[in-house]
Design an enzyme around this catalytic site. Structure first.
Site, PDB file in Angstrom:
ATOM      1  CD  GLU A  41      -0.142  -8.262  -2.601  1.00  0.00           C
ATOM      2  OE1 GLU A  41      -0.181  -9.192  -3.591  1.00  0.00           O
ATOM      3  OE2 GLU A  41      -0.605  -8.448  -1.476  1.00  0.00           O
ATOM      4  CD  GLU A  51      -4.142  -7.688   1.469  1.00  0.00           C
ATOM      5  OE1 GLU A  51      -3.813  -8.921   1.272  1.00  0.00           O
ATOM      6  OE2 GLU A  51      -4.725  -7.067   0.605  1.00  0.00           O
TER       7      GLU A  51
END
Ligand SMILES: *[C@@H]1O[C@H](CO)[C@@H](O)[C@H](O)[C@H]1NC(C)=O
Ligand SMILES: *[C@@H]1O[C@H](CO)[C@@H](O)[C@H](O)[C@H]1NC(C)=O
Ligand SMILES: *[C@@H]1O[C@H](CO)[C@@H](O)[C@H](O)[C@H]1NC(C)=O
Length: 470
Positions: free
Chosen positions: A123, A272
Site C-alpha cells: 500500500e 486483501e
C-alpha cells in the site's frame, strides 16, 4: 443454425480465456494472508499445518521469511512474498540490490516452494509524507528491477506487482466514474499499468467493503455489503450495469479507472479483503455474524464454476486473498485492527469457514446474532483493561499526561481526581481524558492493550471523567 453459432462463440470465448490464463498463476482457489504481528501466534510450522487444514490454495506473507519459505517447500500452496517498503528505494536505484534480493529471497526456495507473486511494497501510495512520496516514484523502477532480475534467471512463472488500497481512487462512485487520484495518475499509475500489461501481471487490490460501509453505517446498506439476497440492487446510471453487492462496485470502479488510462485488460487480484470479527464500542458492524457471512459469501462468489466476475468483466476469475489467518494482538489503532482473523491464535477457529466454497450455508452451525450492526449512541469512556500490570501502566500514565493541554490537571494534589492516589485510579482518568481530547485527531483507546472502551461512567465523587459522545 443461430444456436450453433452461439455455441461456437461461447466455446471460442472459453478457449481464449483459457489461453490468457493458462500461463499465469491464476486459479479460483482462495488464498489467505498470513500476518504475524502478534505475540501469541503459533509457530510457523504449526501455522502452515493450520493453513493446510483450512485448504487455502494461496498464501501471502508480508516479507520473505526464510523459515516460512522453507516450510512451504514441497507443499501445493502457491506463495506470495513481499519486498518491504523500506527496501524499495535501494532496489529502485541499483540493479545489484535487486539481484541480491532475488538471490537471497527467491533462488534458495524456488521452485520447490511455489512462489507465484512477488509484491513490491505494501500500500505504498497510501502513505503521504515527503519521504513517502519519494517512495511512490521509486515503486515502478523497483518493480522493474525485480522483474529484470527474475528474467536473468529465466524465471517466467513469478509475476511481479504491488498491492494498492482503495485510496488510490479519486472517485469510485458510480463505478463508471472510477478515476485514480490526480497526484499519482500520470506519474505512477500509468507506468505501473504499462508494466503490468506488458508482463501479464495483475493489479493487486486491497479492498474492504466493510470500511466503505462503516463510514456511514446508518445510510449504507449492510445486506448489499454482505452479498445478501435481500439487498437492494444498484444500477449505474451511465452504463446500466446492475450491482448486487458493494465489492463488485468497488472492483469495477478500479476497472473503469484503468480503462480511462487506456488499459482495458489488466487482470485484478484481490490481495486483501475480509471483515473484522470484533472491534471497539464505537465501531459498529464488527462482529462474528457479519465476518462469517461476508467471508462465506465471498468464497462462494469467487469459487463458483464457471466464474462470475463482475458486471464490467463478467466471467473472469479474480484470485482472492482473505485477510487474515490470525487475530493479531500487536497491531495498533482501533479495535478492529486486532480482529481480522479466521483463527484466534490460542483458541482456534472464530467461526466456521470452508475456503473451497462447497459447503452449503445450512451445513454450518448457527452464528451468534449480531449485536452492534447499528451504531452505538451515547457516551464512551476509556479505562484500564482487566488484568493489566501496574509496571506497564506507569509508563502509559506518564505518556497520557505528557500530552499537555490539561489532560491530567484534575489529577494534581487538591484537585477533584487526586484521590484515590493510585496508579490504577489515575490511569483510568488519564486514559479517558487523553482519548476525549485527542480522538478527533486520530488517537485510539488502546495504549498497547492496556485500555478498553466502556459505556459505564467511571466518575466518582466530584471527579467527573471526560467522555466521548458518539
Ligand atoms: C549498488 O549496490 C552494490 C551492492 O550493495 C554496491 O556494491 C554498489 O556500489 C552500488 N552501486 C551504486 C551505483 O550505488
Ligand atoms: C496491453 O498489452 C496488449 C497485449 O500485449 C497490447 O496489445 C496492448 O497494446 C497493451 N495496451 C497498452 C495500452 O499498452
Ligand atoms: C494541544 O492540542 C492541540 C490541538 O489538539 C495540539 O495541536 C497540540 O499539539 C496539543 N499540545 C500538546 C503539548 O500536545
Amino acid at each position: 443454425m443461430e444456436k450453433h453459432i452461439v455455441t461456437e462463440l461461447g466455446f471460442l470465448t472459453l478457449f481464449f480465456s483459457f489461453l490468457a490464463f493458462s500461463n499465469a498463476a491464476i486459479s479460483n482457489k482462495i488464498g489467505i494472508n498470513y500476518g504475524r504481528l502478534g505475540n501469541n501466534l503459533p509457530s510457523p510450522y504449526q501455522s502452515i499445518e493450520l493453513i493446510k487444514t483450512i485448504k487455502a490454495g494461496h498464501l501471502k506473507i508480508y516479507d520473505a521469511n526464510p523459515e516460512i519459505l522453507k516450510l512451504l517447500s514441497g507443499t501445493k500452496i502457491h506463495v506470495s512474498i513481499m519486498v518491504t517498503n523500506e527496501q524499495i528505494s535501494n532496489i529502485a536505484s541499483n540493479q545489484t540490490q535487486a539481484n541480491h534480493w532475488v538471490r537471497d529471497n527467491v533462488l534458495p526456495y524456488y521452485p520447490d516452494t511455489m512462489i507465484r507473486f512477488i509484491l513490491v511494497g505494501n500500500e505504498v501510495l497510501s502513505y503521504n509524507s515527503d519521504q513517502d512520496r519519494q517512495m511512490w516514484f521509486n515503486l515502478v523502477p523497483a518493480i522493474k528491477r525485480i522483474k529484470k532480475s527474475l528474467q536473468a534467471h529465466n524465471i517466467q512463472n513469478i509475476k511481479v506487482g504491488t498491492p494498492l488500497a482503495m485510496d488510490v481512487m479519486e472517485t469510485s462512485f458510480p463505478p463508471s466514474n472510477g478515476r485514480f487520484r490526480s497526484d499519482i495518475s500520470k506519474q505512477v499509475m500509468t507506468p505501473l499499468l504499462q508494466f503490468l500489461n506488458r508482463t501479464n501481471s495483475f493489479f493487486f487490490l486491497d479492498v474492504y467493503p466493510y470500511i466503505a460501509w462503516s463510514q456511514d453505517p446508518t445510510s449504507n446498506d449492510l445486506d448489499f455489503t454482505l452479498f445478501r439476497n435481500e439487498a437492494q440492487t444498484y444500477s449505474d446510471p451511465r452504463t446500466g450495469l446492475i450491482y448486487t453487492n458493494l465489492l463488485d462496485q468497488m472492483l469495477d470502479s478500479v476497472i473503469f479507472a484503468m480503462s480511462k488510462l487506456g488499459y482495458d485488460n489488466v487482470m485484478l487480484v484481490i490481495s486483501e479483503t475480509g471483515w473484522p470479527n470484533s472491534g471497539d464500542i464505537d465501531q459498529p458492524g464488527a462482529n462474528v455474524f457479519n465476518a462469517a457471512t461476508y467471508n462465506r459469501n465471498l468464497v462462494r462468489k469467487m469459487t463458483v464454476e464457471p466464474p462470475i466476475g463482475t458486471p464490467a468483466r463478467p466471467g473472469v476469475v479474480i484470485p482472492t486473498f482473505i485477510f487474515s489467518l490470525f487475530d493479531e494482538n500487536q497491531k495498533g489503532g482501533p479495535g478492529t485492527e486486532r480482529h481480522w482473523g479466521l483463527l484466534n491464535p490460542t483458541e482456534g477457529p472464530i467461526y466456521e469457514l470452508d475456503l473451497i466454497g462447497k459447503r452449503p450455508e445450512s451445513d454450518y452451525l448457527r452464528l451468534p446474532k449480531p449485536v452492534n450492526n447499528k451504531p452505538y449512541r451515547g457516551k464512551i469512556w476509556c479505562v484500564v483493561a482487566e488484568g493489566v500490570s501496574l509496571t506497564e501502566l506507569g509508563a502509559a500514565l506518564t505518556f497520557a499526561c505528557g500530552q499537555g493541554n490539561g489532560t491530567c490537571d484534575a489529577l494534581s494534589p487538591e484537585k477533584q481526581c487526586y484521590e484515590p492516589l493510585s496508579v490504577m485510579a489515575h490511569a483510568n482518568y488519564a486514559f479517558s481524558s487523553y482519548w476525549a481530547k485527542y480522538r478527533s485527531a486520530g488517537a485510539t483507546c488502546h495504549f498497547n492493550g492496556l485500555a478498553v472502551q466502556t459505556t459505564t461512567d467511571p466518575s466518582h465523587g466530584s471527579c467527573r471523567f471526560p467522555s466521548v459522545s458518539v
